[in-house]
Each structure stands twice: as C-alpha cells, then as structure tokens.
Scaffold this motif. Structure first.
Motif, short mmCIF file in Angstrom:
data_model
loop_
_atom_site.label_atom_id
_atom_site.label_comp_id
_atom_site.label_asym_id
_atom_site.label_seq_id
_atom_site.Cartn_x
_atom_site.Cartn_y
_atom_site.Cartn_z
N ILE A 340 -16.93 -34.22 -70.26
CA ILE A 340 -17.98 -33.40 -69.67
C ILE A 340 -18.33 -33.19 -68.71
O ILE A 340 -19.86 -34.27 -69.06
CB ILE A 340 -18.82 -32.28 -71.48
CG1 ILE A 340 -17.62 -32.55 -72.86
CG2 ILE A 340 -19.34 -31.50 -71.18
CD1 ILE A 340 -16.69 -31.47 -72.08
N ALA A 341 -19.06 -32.17 -67.85
CA ALA A 341 -19.91 -32.26 -66.39
C ALA A 341 -21.11 -32.00 -66.87
O ALA A 341 -21.17 -30.73 -66.55
CB ALA A 341 -18.77 -31.65 -65.38
N TYR A 342 -21.46 -31.76 -67.77
CA TYR A 342 -23.20 -31.76 -68.46
C TYR A 342 -23.95 -32.71 -67.87
O TYR A 342 -23.58 -33.86 -69.08
CB TYR A 342 -23.04 -31.12 -69.83
CG TYR A 342 -22.88 -29.67 -69.06
CD1 TYR A 342 -22.90 -29.06 -68.64
CD2 TYR A 342 -21.99 -28.82 -70.73
CE1 TYR A 342 -22.65 -27.48 -68.38
CE2 TYR A 342 -21.83 -27.49 -70.36
CZ TYR A 342 -21.97 -26.82 -69.39
OH TYR A 342 -21.51 -26.06 -69.57
N VAL A 343 -25.08 -32.88 -67.44
CA VAL A 343 -25.73 -33.94 -67.23
C VAL A 343 -27.35 -33.75 -68.34
O VAL A 343 -27.89 -32.70 -68.25
CB VAL A 343 -26.52 -34.42 -65.82
CG1 VAL A 343 -27.70 -35.38 -65.67
CG2 VAL A 343 -24.85 -34.78 -65.12
N THR A 344 -28.00 -34.38 -68.84
CA THR A 344 -28.80 -34.58 -69.83
C THR A 344 -30.04 -35.46 -69.04
O THR A 344 -29.86 -36.22 -68.69
CB THR A 344 -28.17 -34.16 -70.70
OG1 THR A 344 -30.06 -33.82 -71.72
CG2 THR A 344 -28.52 -35.34 -71.99
N ALA A 345 -31.79 -35.18 -69.77
CA ALA A 345 -32.48 -35.87 -69.65
C ALA A 345 -33.90 -34.96 -69.78
O ALA A 345 -33.62 -34.07 -70.59
CB ALA A 345 -33.03 -36.00 -67.87
N ASP A 346 -34.85 -36.48 -70.16
CA ASP A 346 -35.53 -36.41 -71.04
C ASP A 346 -36.78 -35.22 -69.49
O ASP A 346 -38.09 -35.03 -70.01
CB ASP A 346 -36.17 -37.38 -71.60
CG ASP A 346 -35.54 -37.81 -72.12
OD1 ASP A 346 -34.51 -36.84 -72.99
OD2 ASP A 346 -35.14 -39.16 -72.08
N GLY A 347 -36.43 -35.21 -68.31
CA GLY A 347 -37.72 -34.80 -67.89
C GLY A 347 -36.81 -33.58 -66.55
O GLY A 347 -36.12 -33.87 -66.37
N LEU A 348 -37.83 -33.15 -66.03
CA LEU A 348 -37.67 -31.83 -65.20
C LEU A 348 -37.35 -32.54 -63.54
O LEU A 348 -38.67 -32.88 -63.28
CB LEU A 348 -37.84 -31.11 -65.37
CG LEU A 348 -37.69 -29.58 -64.26
CD1 LEU A 348 -36.31 -29.11 -64.66
CD2 LEU A 348 -38.60 -28.29 -64.47
N ARG A 349 -36.33 -32.89 -63.06
CA ARG A 349 -36.12 -32.93 -61.66
C ARG A 349 -35.28 -32.47 -61.17
O ARG A 349 -33.95 -32.94 -60.79
CB ARG A 349 -36.05 -34.62 -61.48
CG ARG A 349 -36.55 -35.51 -62.28
CD ARG A 349 -36.35 -37.23 -62.62
NE ARG A 349 -37.18 -38.14 -62.63
CZ ARG A 349 -37.18 -37.92 -64.59
NH1 ARG A 349 -37.01 -37.03 -64.92
NH2 ARG A 349 -38.51 -38.82 -64.81
N PRO A 350 -35.89 -31.36 -60.30
CA PRO A 350 -35.20 -30.27 -59.36
C PRO A 350 -33.97 -30.55 -58.64
O PRO A 350 -34.52 -31.70 -57.60
CB PRO A 350 -36.16 -29.01 -58.73
CG PRO A 350 -37.63 -29.59 -59.88
CD PRO A 350 -37.11 -30.63 -60.51
N THR A 351 -32.84 -30.93 -59.00
CA THR A 351 -31.65 -30.73 -57.89
C THR A 351 -31.28 -29.46 -57.32
O THR A 351 -30.60 -28.82 -57.56
CB THR A 351 -31.22 -31.94 -58.26
OG1 THR A 351 -30.11 -32.17 -56.51
CG2 THR A 351 -30.40 -31.52 -59.54
#
Length: 430
Positions: A340-351
C-alpha cells in the motif's frame, strides 16, 4: 526499470485484438458525435462564416437548460443546420473551458473527441517548455488532434508540423491556429503519420490514440494507433522526442533509451511521457502547478511499521512513477503495509509530493464502530479515501450517515495485511 511493489496494481487484461486489424495511423472519432458538435466539414465550415461566428458569439453564455427555447428562437433567423452546429459548438466550448481556460476555449473550435482527448493546457505548456529548454525549434506533432499541443508548442516559440489523418480534425486544428494568431508557426497537414518524413524537424511529438470505437480505453501499448513500437522507432530517428502514453503504462514497457515522466496537474494524474534524447533510464514525477519534479534515485523499498501520528498520501504521479521510497525518505517514514502506497511517520515533515494527515484513530475496519465514532465526534462532512480496500466510499457514507458540524477524513486501507480504517484530518503546520 523494476516495478515498485507498493505501487504495482493489477490492471485489466491487455487488449490485443485491435493490433490484428488497424486502420491508418492518426486520430479518428471513437464513437458517434451524439449531436454535440460538427459532424462533417460542411457543418464546420458554416461555423467559420461571418454568420456562424456571429451566432457563436451570441451563444457564449448559452444556458443548456434553455436549449430548446434558444434553438426555436434562433431558427427564425438562421438555417436550422447552422443553429444545430452552433449550439453543439457552444456546449463543447463550455466543456473545453476546464482544459483550455475561458479566454482560449471561447475562441477555439472543438469536436467531442477533441475535447475529451486534448491535453490540459498547463500540461501541454509544461511539455512545450521542456522542448524549448532543449533548444528545439521545429517539432513534428504526429496525431495532432484539434491542435492543443501544437498551440502550446507554438506559444513556446517552436514551429510545428501538425499531422492528423481525419479531414474534419485537421480543419478544426487549422481554425484554432488561426483563431489564436498562431498560423505562422503551425502547418496542419492531413496525412497518415506513418508516411511523414520527420527528418526536417529536430524533434518529434507523438500522441497515439488510446481509445477504440465501442471498447473504450486501450491498455496494450501495441494496440495504440499508431502502436508504441512504431512511435518509439520514430522517436529514435530524431534528436529529441516525446511520446505521450497512458499513466498506467507498465514500467517494463518503457524502452531503455527513454526517460519516463509521470505528470499530475493539481493532484490529478494526466499522463506519462517517454522522452528521448534526454536522460535514458531516468524516472521522474512532475507535479503542476510549479513545476515540482521528483527524480528517482534508486532507493530500496521502504520498511513497514505501525501507524504513526501522521499519514502521507503521495501524489498520484509519485505512485505511478514508483517513487514512494523517495517520499518516505523525505518524511523519515515507513509504509503501513508492503503493498500500500501510504507512508506513516511520527513527525510532520511537509513535502510537496504528498499530502499529510494527522491520524486520530487507527482501528480494524468495522462499520458500526466507525458510525459510533463519527456520531461521538459530531462529524457531518466525511471524506472517504481508499487504497487496498474493496469498500465503495459512497456505500460507506450511506451506512454511517454522518451528521454534525465537524469534518474528518477516513482512510479505508490495509495495515500489516489486515483491513483497517484510519480517521484523521489534514495536518496543519505550526
């Protein structure tokens, strides 16, 4: 170019039957006109007369809901056939405004297929800009249609030989070049594109037909008209070339000599382009407006892990280009599932290459649980997104019947192989 596991999607079976019997290359109408515009050269030519142009001008703000009354009134002063053609053209211009903008659309002429198949103006302008940056001064535009790409190329200062095999389509392309003041840069020629000598041009652009009468979209590149193999051969004969292909083209079908670029406009994936004479083997995703371009760097597949505070939804062009790994590295994230092409992260790093959402709840899929949660949160505006789920958004919305003053987004997907629902909202930067 190996396919990326998180963005490979099962497609419909390849449609190979069209390759067995193929008409001369170039565009032709794929289905009946349905009374939406000119059906022959005579009716189109009537629109170019002073009377026809005056009638079109009067129909600029035409309300389709009042068409019967309008037609009755106009037929008292104009021939019925001309009124019919003008009303059809007025409808097409209204439809075309979304692709070409009001200023151009209400000066141009269209056929139903021309509106449907034309490149959106910002995408055509971007592509023309790449040609100009390569130093291209003359382009053979093969399968030119109504001239949308030729117009963008001419506005970039490039001389264009625009070729199509359909007489009406060619007449429309000529009228459009004249209407926009570009006749000096655009020569329209009616011919089979496979018989055109492109040697005098320093670049080739090919936009093969990817629809067939009665069957709709064609998924096999060799069933395009002309076939992809012929277009590649034509491209390799020129110093520079670009072939417009469907965004779903398999990566393994991309020739080794080509650069592959997937383009989206305001989040909507519009096309893939195979470039020749640039950077062979390169893969990139380009997002408009901007442009913002993400090149592939050959990163390994991202790892997987639990759903974090933020979920990143990569732009469709990024997914099609199999560059989810590049986004995952940018945001220091991981996949929620290897397919699945969803990425998760614990911090917000706008792209710019993905939309970030703050996740408030990550739960196994359960309609009753979701309905209760939405009622508790007073959610009345629910955006449903899905990837890797068989549930239809409208069906889910009917079942949960959201009511209340607040809004939320629910993702129907898989997490570590299991059906899941992730509830959240667009992330806000501090």
């Amino acid at each position: 170019m190996a396919p990326h596991p998180v963005s490979t999607r099962p497609g419909r079976p390849a449609d190979t039957a069209a390759a067995h019997h193929r008409p001369p290359a170039g565009r032709h109408p794929r289905h009946p006109d349905r009374n939406n515009g000119p059906v022959d050269l005579d009716s189109f030519s009537a629109l170019l007369t002073d009377e026809g142009r005056t009638l079109l001008g009067a129909l600029r703000d035409h309300d389709p809901a009042q068409e019967l009354a309008t037609a009755t009134r106009l037929r008292r002063e104009h021939p019925a056939a001309l009124v019919s053609a003008a009303l059809g053209q007025a409808r097409l211009r209204q439809r075309a405004a979304a692709k070409f903008g009001d200023e151009d659309a209400y000066r141009m002429f269209f056929t139903p297929n021309g509106v449907e198949q034309s490149t959106r103006a910002p995408v055509a302008a971007y592509r023309a800009g790449r040609f100009a940056a390569l130093g291209v001064r003359t382009v053979a535009d093969l399968c030119c249609g109504i001239g949308g790409d030729a117009i963008a190329l001419a506005r970039a200062g490039i001389s264009v030989l625009a070729v199509d095999r359909d007489p009406l389509t060619c007449a429309v392309a000529r009228a459009n070049a004249e209407a926009l003041g570009l006749s000096g840069l655009i020569e329209v020629r009616q011919a089979d594109v496979t018989e055109i000598d492109t040697a005098p041009c320093d670049a080739v652009f090919v936009d093969p037909a990817r629809r067939s009468s009665g069957r709709g979209r064609i998924f096999d590149p060799e069933a395009y008209s002309p076939p992809l193999s012929w277009a590649v051969g034509a491209a390799l004969k020129a110093p520079h070339a670009a072939l417009k292909v469907a965004p779903g083209i398999p990566h393994e079908a991309v020739p080794a000599e080509a650069e592959a670029e997937w383009i989206s406009d305001r989040g909507d994936v519009k096309e893939a382009v195979l470039w020749f004479g640039t950077d062979p083997g390169t893969v990139r995703a380009t997002l408009l407006p901007g442009p913002r371009t993400l090149p592939g760097t050959g990163l390994p597949d991202p790892g997987t892990g639990p759903v974090g505070r933020y979920l990143y939804e990569p732009d469709g062009a990024v997914v099609r280009a199999h560059l989810v790994s590049e986004v995952a590295r940018q945001v220091e994230g991981r996949l929620i599932d290897p397919t699945i092409a969803y990425v998760t992260a614990d911090g917000l790093r706008p792209t710019p290459y993905a939309t970030a959402y703050e996740i408030t709840d990550a739960l196994p899929f359960n309609v009753k649980k979701l309905k209760a949660l939405l009622r508790e949160r007073e959610v009345g505006v629910l955006t449903v997104k899905k990837r890797g789920s068989a549930v239809e958004p409208e069906e889910l919305r009917r079942k949960v019947r959201p009511r209340g003053p607040r809004s939320a987004t629910v993702f129907l997907t898989r997490v570590a192989g299991a059906p899941a629902m992730l509830l959240g909202h667009p992330a806000r930067e501090d």
